[in-house]
Design a protein around this motif. Sequence first.
Motif, PDB file in Angstrom:
ATOM      1  N   LEU A 110       0.847  -1.193   0.000  1.00 38.49           N
ATOM      2  CA  LEU A 110       0.000   0.000   0.000  1.00 38.49           C
ATOM      3  C   LEU A 110       0.879   1.237   0.000  1.00 38.49           C
ATOM      4  O   LEU A 110       1.820   1.330   0.795  1.00 38.49           O
ATOM      5  CB  LEU A 110      -0.907   0.006   1.236  1.00 38.49           C
ATOM      6  CG  LEU A 110      -1.786   1.238   1.423  1.00 38.49           C
ATOM      7  CD1 LEU A 110      -2.864   1.318   0.346  1.00 38.49           C
ATOM      8  CD2 LEU A 110      -2.426   1.236   2.820  1.00 38.49           C
ATOM      9  N   HIS A 162       0.921   5.567   0.003  1.00 41.18           N
ATOM     10  CA  HIS A 162       0.223   6.858   0.094  1.00 41.18           C
ATOM     11  C   HIS A 162       0.581   7.681  -1.143  1.00 41.18           C
ATOM     12  O   HIS A 162       1.754   7.982  -1.390  1.00 41.18           O
ATOM     13  CB  HIS A 162       0.672   7.598   1.360  1.00 41.18           C
ATOM     14  CG  HIS A 162       0.059   8.957   1.495  1.00 41.18           C
ATOM     15  ND1 HIS A 162       0.722  10.013   2.077  1.00 41.18           N
ATOM     16  CD2 HIS A 162      -1.152   9.434   1.117  1.00 41.18           C
ATOM     17  CE1 HIS A 162      -0.060  11.082   2.055  1.00 41.18           C
ATOM     18  NE2 HIS A 162      -1.196  10.754   1.471  1.00 41.18           N
ATOM     19  N   THR A 187      -0.975  -1.056  -4.419  1.00 42.83           N
ATOM     20  CA  THR A 187      -2.194  -0.252  -4.334  1.00 42.83           C
ATOM     21  C   THR A 187      -1.826   1.168  -3.943  1.00 42.83           C
ATOM     22  O   THR A 187      -1.162   1.381  -2.923  1.00 42.83           O
ATOM     23  CB  THR A 187      -3.172  -0.817  -3.286  1.00 42.83           C
ATOM     24  OG1 THR A 187      -3.606  -2.116  -3.697  1.00 42.83           O
ATOM     25  CG2 THR A 187      -4.390   0.089  -3.135  1.00 42.83           C
ATOM     26  N   MET A 236      -3.121   4.746  -2.667  1.00 46.73           N
ATOM     27  CA  MET A 236      -4.251   5.356  -1.980  1.00 46.73           C
ATOM     28  C   MET A 236      -4.151   6.869  -2.053  1.00 46.73           C
ATOM     29  O   MET A 236      -3.201   7.477  -1.538  1.00 46.73           O
ATOM     30  CB  MET A 236      -4.284   4.906  -0.512  1.00 46.73           C
ATOM     31  CG  MET A 236      -5.197   5.738   0.396  1.00 46.73           C
ATOM     32  SD  MET A 236      -6.938   5.742  -0.099  1.00 46.73           S
ATOM     33  CE  MET A 236      -7.430   4.086   0.374  1.00 46.73           C
ATOM     34  N   ALA A 247      -6.924   3.472  -5.250  1.00 52.38           N
ATOM     35  CA  ALA A 247      -8.096   3.686  -4.405  1.00 52.38           C
ATOM     36  C   ALA A 247      -8.132   5.142  -3.967  1.00 52.38           C
ATOM     37  O   ALA A 247      -7.113   5.839  -3.983  1.00 52.38           O
ATOM     38  CB  ALA A 247      -8.045   2.763  -3.186  1.00 52.38           C
ATOM     39  N   ALA A 296     -10.035   8.045  -1.037  1.00 56.37           N
ATOM     40  CA  ALA A 296     -10.782   8.229   0.206  1.00 56.37           C
ATOM     41  C   ALA A 296     -10.869   9.704   0.516  1.00 56.37           C
ATOM     42  O   ALA A 296     -10.004  10.491   0.098  1.00 56.37           O
ATOM     43  CB  ALA A 296     -10.099   7.484   1.357  1.00 56.37           C
ATOM     44  N   SER A 308      -7.675   6.562   6.725  1.00 61.53           N
ATOM     45  CA  SER A 308      -7.940   6.000   5.397  1.00 61.53           C
ATOM     46  C   SER A 308      -6.877   4.970   5.017  1.00 61.53           C
ATOM     47  O   SER A 308      -7.185   3.891   4.492  1.00 61.53           O
ATOM     48  CB  SER A 308      -7.978   7.119   4.352  1.00 61.53           C
ATOM     49  OG  SER A 308      -9.035   8.019   4.601  1.00 61.53           O
ATOM     50  N   LEU A 309      -5.623   5.287   5.292  1.00 65.45           N
ATOM     51  CA  LEU A 309      -4.547   4.339   5.002  1.00 65.45           C
ATOM     52  C   LEU A 309      -4.660   3.098   5.890  1.00 65.45           C
ATOM     53  O   LEU A 309      -4.426   1.977   5.428  1.00 65.45           O
ATOM     54  CB  LEU A 309      -3.193   5.010   5.201  1.00 65.45           C
ATOM     55  CG  LEU A 309      -2.781   6.027   4.130  1.00 65.45           C
ATOM     56  CD1 LEU A 309      -1.549   6.803   4.585  1.00 65.45           C
ATOM     57  CD2 LEU A 309      -2.510   5.340   2.798  1.00 65.45           C
ATOM     58  N   ALA A 323      -7.291   0.852   4.494  1.00 66.77           N
ATOM     59  CA  ALA A 323      -6.838   0.219   3.251  1.00 66.77           C
ATOM     60  C   ALA A 323      -5.754  -0.817   3.505  1.00 66.77           C
ATOM     61  O   ALA A 323      -5.524  -1.694   2.667  1.00 66.77           O
ATOM     62  CB  ALA A 323      -6.321   1.282   2.287  1.00 66.77           C
TER      63      ALA A 323
END
Length: 269
Positions: A5, A7, A33, A35, A87, A89, A96-97, A100
Amino acid sequence: MRSILVHADHDSANEGRLQTALAIARRQRAHVTLMIATPFQQFIAVDPFGGTYLATEAMAKAQLDDAALDAALSARLAKEDVPWDIAAADGDIAASLAAAATFADLAIVSLPGAGHDRWKEPGLLAGDLALAISAPVLALPRDAATLDLDAPAMVAWNGSPEAAHALRAALPLLAGRRVELVGVGEDDGRLPATDALAYLSRHDIHAGARVIPRGTLSVEERLEGAALDMGAGLIVMGAFGRSRLRETLFGGVTRYLVTSGRIALLLAH
């Protein structure tokens, strides 16, 4: 590490996070991913009489900017050899992180820079996220072009459960590197470094260990100095071995290294 993930935002540090994620994903055959999180609450203003109103124009611009970032990242990643998705948010960035990261194996953020915008990236985002998720958090200096996956790594070792958890979580990023466990001052006898070295050796990581005297400096200053002396590209450490509130009020190793922002950190709580 098969699920990473990252940021994603509009600042200059975004490129370093992206390049690092891609490099790790290629080695680990992982999915990335991205975010994009823009807090809705920053567009709510309070007037002098206690009333609130929504800054609709600013919010609309932010939404357009996020859509443009999504499109730019999609076009960029379509040319890469790594599986990915994006994604979005509109809540608090850390929350939010964290949401996720439920099924992530690694989360990548940046360390704060001088004069950072607290809405775009909270000053202790890396530490807060490490407390909120079970996956390790990789926090990069803001000027990092990428993470050198072959540079030496230092494990900040104090025999705590947090340090042991960080060590286990860091295994995929320690393979093939020179690794050294460094403690400051006397061993408190909780989890000896020899046990950690034996664990690493079973994963074909043959590390060294040493204890350095504290002297007149703080523990965090001695650890940072040792990392710089060995040319470490990564410090692995347990996050907030003391309480989060106590470190906020009085300082501590985690808070110092997170806000110093000179060397990449792999944090786990």
